[in-house]
Design a protein around this motif. Structure first.
Motif, PDB file in Angstrom:
ATOM      1  N   MET A   3      69.818 122.531  20.149  1.00  0.00           N
ATOM      2  CA  MET A   3      70.945 122.986  19.325  1.00  0.00           C
ATOM      3  C   MET A   3      72.083 123.509  20.202  1.00  0.00           C
ATOM      4  O   MET A   3      73.268 123.287  19.912  1.00  0.00           O
ATOM      5  CB  MET A   3      70.477 124.069  18.356  1.00  0.00           C
ATOM      6  N   CYS A  26      68.696 119.868   6.732  1.00  0.00           N
ATOM      7  CA  CYS A  26      68.871 118.542   7.328  1.00  0.00           C
ATOM      8  C   CYS A  26      68.203 117.521   6.415  1.00  0.00           C
ATOM      9  O   CYS A  26      67.058 117.727   5.981  1.00  0.00           O
ATOM     10  CB  CYS A  26      68.244 118.501   8.726  1.00  0.00           C
ATOM     11  N   HIS A  47      61.372 115.356  16.324  1.00  0.00           N
ATOM     12  CA  HIS A  47      60.704 116.295  17.225  1.00  0.00           C
ATOM     13  C   HIS A  47      59.275 115.815  17.455  1.00  0.00           C
ATOM     14  O   HIS A  47      58.457 115.770  16.522  1.00  0.00           O
ATOM     15  CB  HIS A  47      60.701 117.695  16.591  1.00  0.00           C
ATOM     16  N   ILE A  97      66.767 115.272  12.572  1.00  0.00           N
ATOM     17  CA  ILE A  97      65.976 115.996  13.568  1.00  0.00           C
ATOM     18  C   ILE A  97      64.727 115.176  13.828  1.00  0.00           C
ATOM     19  O   ILE A  97      63.987 114.848  12.888  1.00  0.00           O
ATOM     20  CB  ILE A  97      65.570 117.408  13.087  1.00  0.00           C
ATOM     21  N   LEU A 100      63.742 123.078  20.267  1.00  0.00           N
ATOM     22  CA  LEU A 100      64.732 122.887  19.199  1.00  0.00           C
ATOM     23  C   LEU A 100      66.001 123.686  19.465  1.00  0.00           C
ATOM     24  O   LEU A 100      67.121 123.154  19.348  1.00  0.00           O
ATOM     25  CB  LEU A 100      64.125 123.291  17.856  1.00  0.00           C
ATOM     26  N   LEU A 132      74.016 118.754  10.650  1.00  0.00           N
ATOM     27  CA  LEU A 132      72.934 117.920  11.157  1.00  0.00           C
ATOM     28  C   LEU A 132      72.676 116.754  10.219  1.00  0.00           C
ATOM     29  O   LEU A 132      72.659 116.896   8.992  1.00  0.00           O
ATOM     30  CB  LEU A 132      71.650 118.747  11.301  1.00  0.00           C
ATOM     31  N   SER A 167      60.833 123.078  13.185  1.00  0.00           N
ATOM     32  CA  SER A 167      61.838 122.043  12.939  1.00  0.00           C
ATOM     33  C   SER A 167      61.848 121.582  11.490  1.00  0.00           C
ATOM     34  O   SER A 167      62.815 120.975  11.029  1.00  0.00           O
ATOM     35  CB  SER A 167      61.579 120.840  13.853  1.00  0.00           C
ATOM     36  N   LEU A 223      68.634 115.148  18.081  1.00  0.00           N
ATOM     37  CA  LEU A 223      69.440 115.699  16.998  1.00  0.00           C
ATOM     38  C   LEU A 223      70.652 114.819  16.776  1.00  0.00           C
ATOM     39  O   LEU A 223      71.300 114.374  17.736  1.00  0.00           O
ATOM     40  CB  LEU A 223      69.921 117.119  17.339  1.00  0.00           C
TER      41      LEU A 223
END
Length: 704
Positions: free
Chosen positions: A352, A316, A290, A288, A348, A285, A310, A277
Motif C-alpha cells: 500500500m 475492494c 495475495h 488485491i 499488504l 483499489l 487482505s 494491487l
C-alpha cells in the motif's frame, strides 16, 4: 468506578518479592531431573544409542530411549505435534528427542546427556532451497483461500499496479521462562506443574497419549514467564515428562534448556509473500492478490494464514488469496504474538505504501480512500469500528501532515517518516468464572486462567469491583489450576473478552440475588442483614452454537476486528548503514479499555516487538545440515533499552463494543505489533530512498 482506572497489577508484589511460583519452582519429594538428548542430525534415522558412559555418571538413574517408551495413543489438536518423538527411529529435524536422562540432580543429568552417544544413519536434509511448495491443508482454522471478483482482469485494466514480493525470516519466541513440566503420579492420578497459556488444553492430550482418564489429570500453572504463543498448544515434552514419571515411579522435572526451545517447541516460520494491487487514478483499489508460502515440518503441519487481513482491511471488489506451505527438515512452527495479520500486514501495508508513491498520494489518504465501511468479504456491518478516528488522532498526535516541514537531517542521520494500518482478528474463546461475595464486603474470583505478564488478573478484579460496587482492593482472585472453575486461554488477545466477560456475568447474577434480598448500596451489609456468609454465582461467556472458538464474528450478525494506525520516525545513517527508532505514535480502536495502565503497557511492548521484527530479529537454519545456527539469547539480536526512545505515544479511541463482549471490550495485546514493520520500512525509504522488502532490515542495503 474501577473500570477505566490505571490500577497496578495485583500479582506484581508476589513477582518482585519472589513469592510467585513458576513451573520449575516445584520440586516434589523424590523428584528426578530429566534432560533431553536431541538428534545430532536433521534427517535420517537412529542406528543405535550407547548409554553406558551416561549411566556411569554418579546420580544417574536411567537413560530412556524409544524402546523404553510406551506406544502413545492417537492425539489431536490442541497438540502441536501429532507425530510424537521417541516412538520410532526416524529423525525429522535436528534436536528431535531421541533419549531422556533421569538423574537425582540437574548437574548429573546434564553431565550424562553429553555422555550419551547417538549413532545415526544420515540422509541429506531438505532445506528451503530444495523444498517444494504445496497447497496448504484445508479446511484451516481461519478460513479458506478466497477468489472474489475478477482479479486478473481488474489488474490488467488498472492504471496503477504494484507487484512485489516480501520476505521475513523464522523467529523464535524466547520467553524469559523456558517451557517445562513437573509430573507426579499419586494413586493413579497425575499432577502437572506446567508452563502453559491454557491449562485446560493439556489433560485431554496427555490422557489420550498415555491412555488415562483426563479427569485424573490436574494442571497447576498460575504464573507463566512469558509465552507469546509458544506455550499455547501442548508440546511433546509435556507428554514425555508424564511418561517418564510413570516409568520411573517418581516425580520428574523436565525443564527445557534454552537450546531445547529451538527444537522442542515452535517458532514463527519463514514466509514469502507475493502481493499485487491495482488502483484507479483516484487511489481506489480495483484488485488485491495475495499469495503466501510458509515453511513447515516434514511430519507435522503449521499453516500461517497471513492473507486473512487482505480479505477485510480495505474496500475492494476483487480479492484473491492463496496459502501454500513448504515442507523441510525442521521442527514444526507455531503461532507467535500477532500471528496471521502480523506477517500479512508486513506485505499488504508495504505494498500500500508503494502504491501511494505510484499514485503521488499521501499514504494516509490512500488508506482513507479505501476505508471499508462494512466487511468486504461478507458485507456484514462491523460490531464497532473507529479506525477513521484512530487515523485522525494518530496523525494529529504525530504531526503527520506537517512531517516534511521539519528538518530532514540531523548530523549524519537522515530523518524519515512512515505509517501503516494495524489490524487483528477479534479472536474469542469461551470463558468461565466463579465469583463469591462475602459478608465482610470482599469478593473472590476463581477461574482457571493464567498470568503471562499481561495484567489480566488485575483487569478481572477491576471488572468484579465495578460490577459489585466494591473497592478494587476488596476483590481478590485465585487462578491457574484446572480444579478451579474453567476459564479461557490467555492467547489470541482473548482473555479479557472471554474470562473477563464471564466475571462480569457472574457478578450480574450476584446482583440479581442481592436485589431479591433487599435494597442498599453496601453488598456486604445486605448479606449480613439476611444472615448469609456469602453469595456465589458462576458466569459463562459462550459463543454461537457452543463453538470452542470464534474469529471475526463468524456466525454472528456482525463482523469483528480490532483496528489501529502506527506512525514512526526513524533516523538512518547511510554511511554506517544504521537505523534508529526516534519516536512512534500508535492510535487504536479496540472497544472499551478496562485498565489504561496495563493496556498502554501492552501496546508499548507490542511496538517494541514490531521494531525488533523490523530491524533485528531472525533465526537462521544452516542450509547444509539443517540445524539452527543460534540456539541461545547471546547470539540473538533483540531490542534492549538503548534501542527504544521514550517518545512512544499510545492513544485509545473512546469506544464500547456491545457485540464483541459482555463488557464492551475487544482484544488488544497483539494489535500493536502489526503494521510496525511496514511503517519502519516506509520511513527508511522516506529517509534515504531505499525500498526494503526483506526483514530484518540489515546494514548492507542501507549503506551508500
Amino acid at each position: 468506578m474501577s473500570i477505566g482506572a490505571p490500577v497496578s497489577r495485583v500479582e506484581g508484589i508476589a513477582k518482585v518479592t519472589g513469592r510467585a511460583k513458576y513451573a520449575a519452582d516445584h520440586t516434589p519429594k523424590g523428584t528426578l531431573h530429566a534432560v533431553i538428548v536431541g538428534a545430532p542430525i536433521a534427517a535420517g534415522r537412529v542406528a543405535g544409542i550407547d548409554v553406558d558412559a551416561a549411566l556411569a555418571v554418579p546420580g544417574v538413574v536411567r537413560v530412556l530411549t524409544a524402546k523404553d517408551m510406551p506406544r502413545f495413543g492417537e492425539i489431536g489438536p490442541p497438540a502441536a505435534v501429532l507425530s510424537m518423538p521417541m516412538q520410532h527411529d526416524e529423525i525429522r529435524f535436528q534436536g528431535e528427542p531421541v533419549a531422556i536422562v533421569l538423574a537425582e540432580s540437574i548437574d548429573a543429568a546434564d553431565e550424562a546427556r553429553a555422555a550419551v552417544k547417538v549413532r545415526c544413519a544420515p540422509q541429506p536434509p531438505i532445506g528451503l532451497g530444495a523444498g517444494k511448495n504445496e497447497a496448504a491443508p484445508s479446511p484451516r482454522m481461519l478460513g479458506e483461500d478466497l477468489d472474489m471478483g475478477h482479479v486478473d482482469r481488474s489488474l490488467a485494466e488498472s492504471k496503477f499496479v504494484v507487484r512485489q514480493s516480501y520476505e521475513q525470516p523464522d523467529r523464535h519466541h524466547n520467553a524469559m521462562e523456558t517451557s517445562g513440566t513437573v509430573a507426579q503420579f499419586e494413586d493413579g492420578k497425575l499432577t502437572l506443574w506446567d508452563a502453559v497459556q491454557a491449562g485446560a488444553n493439556v489433560p485431554p492430550v496427555v490422557a489420550a497419549a498415555l491412555g488415562i482418564d483426563a479427569a485424573d489429570i490436574r494442571v497447576i500453572a498460575p504464573h507463566t514467564g512469558g509465552g507469546f504463543g509458544s506455550k499455547g498448544y501442548v508440546w511433546p515434552h509435556q507428554i514425555l515428562a508424564a511418561a517418564c514419571a510413570r516409568i520411573a515411579g517418581r516425580p520428574v522435572k523436565l525443564h527445557l534448556r534454552r537450546q531445547d526451545q529451538y527444537a522442542c517447541v515452535g517458532y514463527q516460520p519463514w514466509m514469502l509473500q507475493h502481493v499485487s494491487l491495482g488502483a484507479r487514478d483516484d487511489g481506489a483499489l480495483t484488485a488485491i492478490d495475495h499469495e503466501i508460502v510458509n515453511s513447515t515440518a516434514i511430519a507435522d503441519t503449521h499453516v500461517e494464514p497471513s492473507s486473512e487481513g487482505s480479505k477485510s482491511l480495505y474496500a475492494c471488489p476483487a480479492i484473491r488469496t492463496r496459502q501454500l506451505i513448504k515442507r523441510i527438515h525442521i521442527n514444526v512452527p507455531t503461532p507467535m504474538r500477532a500471528p496471521v495479520e502480523g506477517p500479512g500486514l508486513w506485505a499488504l501495508e508495504s505494498a500500500m505504501n508503494e502504491l501511494a508513491e505510484q499514485l503521488g498520494m499521501d499514504p494516509l489518504d490512500v488508506r482513507l480512500k479505501n476505508y471499508a465501511e462494512v466487511d468486504p468479504l461478507t458485507g456484514k456491518p462491523w460490531s464497532s469500528k473507529k479506525l477513521r478516528e484512530a487515523y485522525d488522532a494518530g496523525a494529529r498526535l504525530y504531526g503527520w501532515r506537517t512531517r516534511h516541514q521539519r528538518p530532514r537531517e540531523e548530523g549524519p542521520w537522515r530523518i524519515g517518516h512512515g505509517m501503516a494500518t494495524c489490524s487483528m482478528g477479534n479472536y474469542r474463546f469461551p470463558g468461565g468464572a466463579l465469583v463469591r461475595l462475602k459478608a465482610d464486603g470482599s469478593a473472590i474470583i476463581e477461574a482457571n486462567t493464567h498470568d503471562i505478564g499481561t495484567g489480566t488478573q488485575t483487569v478481572f478484579c477491576q471488572i468484579a469491583a465495578s460490577e459489585l460496587g466494591l473497592p478494587v482492593e476488596s476483590v481478590s482472585i485465585v487462578w491457574g489450576d484446572t480444579r478451579l472453575h474453567p476459564g479461557g486461554p490467555v492467547y489470541g488477545s482473548s482473555a479479557t473478552v472471554g474470562t473477563g466477560s464471564a466475571v462480569a456475568l457472574a457478578c450480574r447474577e450476584i446482583r440479581t440475588k442481592l436485589a431479591a434480598l433487599g435494597a442498599g448500596d453496601d453488598p456486604g451489609a445486605i448479606l449480613r442483614a439476611a444472615g448469609l456468609e456469602e453469595l456465589s454465582a458462576s458466569g459463562h461467556f459462550t459463543l454461537p452454537g457452543g463453538a470452542p472458538f470464534n474469529a471475526d464474528g463468524a456466525d454472528t450478525p456482525h463482523a469483528m476486528r480490532t483496528w489501529g494506525a502506527i506512525f514512526v520516525e526513524v533516523g538512518v545513517d547511510p554511511d554506517l548503514g544504521l537505523v534508529r527508532l526516534r519516536r512512534a505514535v500508535g492510535a487504536y480502536s479496540v472497544g472499551r479499555i478496562i485498565n489504561p495502565k496495563t493496556a498502554r503497557s501492552q501496546m508499548t511492548g507490542a511496538i517494541i516487538w514490531g521494531w525488533g521484527k523490523a530491524t533485528m530479529e531472525g533465526s537462521t537454519q544452516e542450509p547444509n545440515h539443517g540445524g539452527w545456527l543460534a540456539k541461545n539469547l547471546s547470539n540473538v539480536v533483540i531490542p534492549v533499552n538503548a534501542d527504544i526512545p521514550t517518545d512512544i505515544t499510545i492513544h485509545f479511541v473512546d469506544e464500547y463494543d456491545s457485540h464483541a463482549s459482555a463488557i464492551g471490550a475487544r482484544g488488544i495485546g497483539e494489535l500493536g505489533a502489526t503494521g510496525v514493520d511496514a511503517a519502519v520500512a516506509a520511513a527508511v525509504y522516506d529517509a534515504i530512498g531505499v525500498r526494503v522488502r526483506k526483514l530484518p532490515i540489515r546494514l548492507e542495503p542501507l549503506q551508500r
